[in-house]
Design a protein around this motif. Sequence first.
Motif, PDB file in Angstrom:
ATOM      1  N   ASP A  60       0.842  -1.195   0.000  1.00  0.00           N
ATOM      2  CA  ASP A  60       0.000   0.000   0.000  1.00  0.00           C
ATOM      3  C   ASP A  60       0.878   1.246   0.000  1.00  0.00           C
ATOM      4  O   ASP A  60       1.865   1.322   0.735  1.00  0.00           O
ATOM      5  CB  ASP A  60      -0.909   0.026   1.232  1.00  0.00           C
ATOM      6  N   ASN A  77      -8.826  -3.702  -6.084  1.00  0.00           N
ATOM      7  CA  ASN A  77      -8.218  -3.073  -4.916  1.00  0.00           C
ATOM      8  C   ASN A  77      -8.171  -1.563  -5.146  1.00  0.00           C
ATOM      9  O   ASN A  77      -7.375  -1.089  -5.955  1.00  0.00           O
ATOM     10  CB  ASN A  77      -6.810  -3.620  -4.690  1.00  0.00           C
ATOM     11  N   THR A  79      -7.076   0.717  -3.222  1.00  0.00           N
ATOM     12  CA  THR A  79      -5.947   1.366  -2.555  1.00  0.00           C
ATOM     13  C   THR A  79      -4.750   1.439  -3.498  1.00  0.00           C
ATOM     14  O   THR A  79      -4.341   0.419  -4.056  1.00  0.00           O
ATOM     15  CB  THR A  79      -5.550   0.573  -1.289  1.00  0.00           C
TER      16      THR A  79
END
Length: 190
Positions: A60, A77, A79
Amino acid sequence: ARSDFVQSYVINRFSSAQLEIRLASHPAQAVVEGAALCGLRPLIKGRRIRSTYGVRSWVDAEPQLDDVSRHRLFVGNPTPRVARFEILTCIGDVMNLDHPIYFDSYTTHPQQTEMKYEILVSPHRDPRYPDDPDVRTLGKLLLPITPADELKESFRKIRLHFIFGKTECSVFGEDLSSGEKREMVFDFLD
């Protein structure tokens, strides 16, 4: 080996240290016996690491540390992620021979049939990204894995074992769910 003076000096100097003293009759014999004894009882127990070793890993993004140009989005995802140089051991560290370092990761989807790892090396102590100056790829590890529908787990834990030996580093990947393994060896002498 033939000098009476050297032989008596060695005996006098080291006899109190409770060492086994062997006197060879010829210099070549001393070299051969010494090499054979060192091979039977290795003196080297560890080595000082000459480079920083790591693995390319997607993590991340940290907005305060990672420039937005490095951010990548992956399907499923939301992120942002960045490629990171995940350090395994740093230049200057002392490693015991044959002592493993582990790196764990997980499959990203249940039908995944392989894991790919890029093994990185750097002459610097603290590289952050795989494209930092002087970072190079030491090798790639491809680990075939069994799809999850044949196993109980939908996502599998994969463990890389790094073992730093006398003149090489061996790496093997292991699917902890199925026990499948793949090995590679890097020679430090190249």
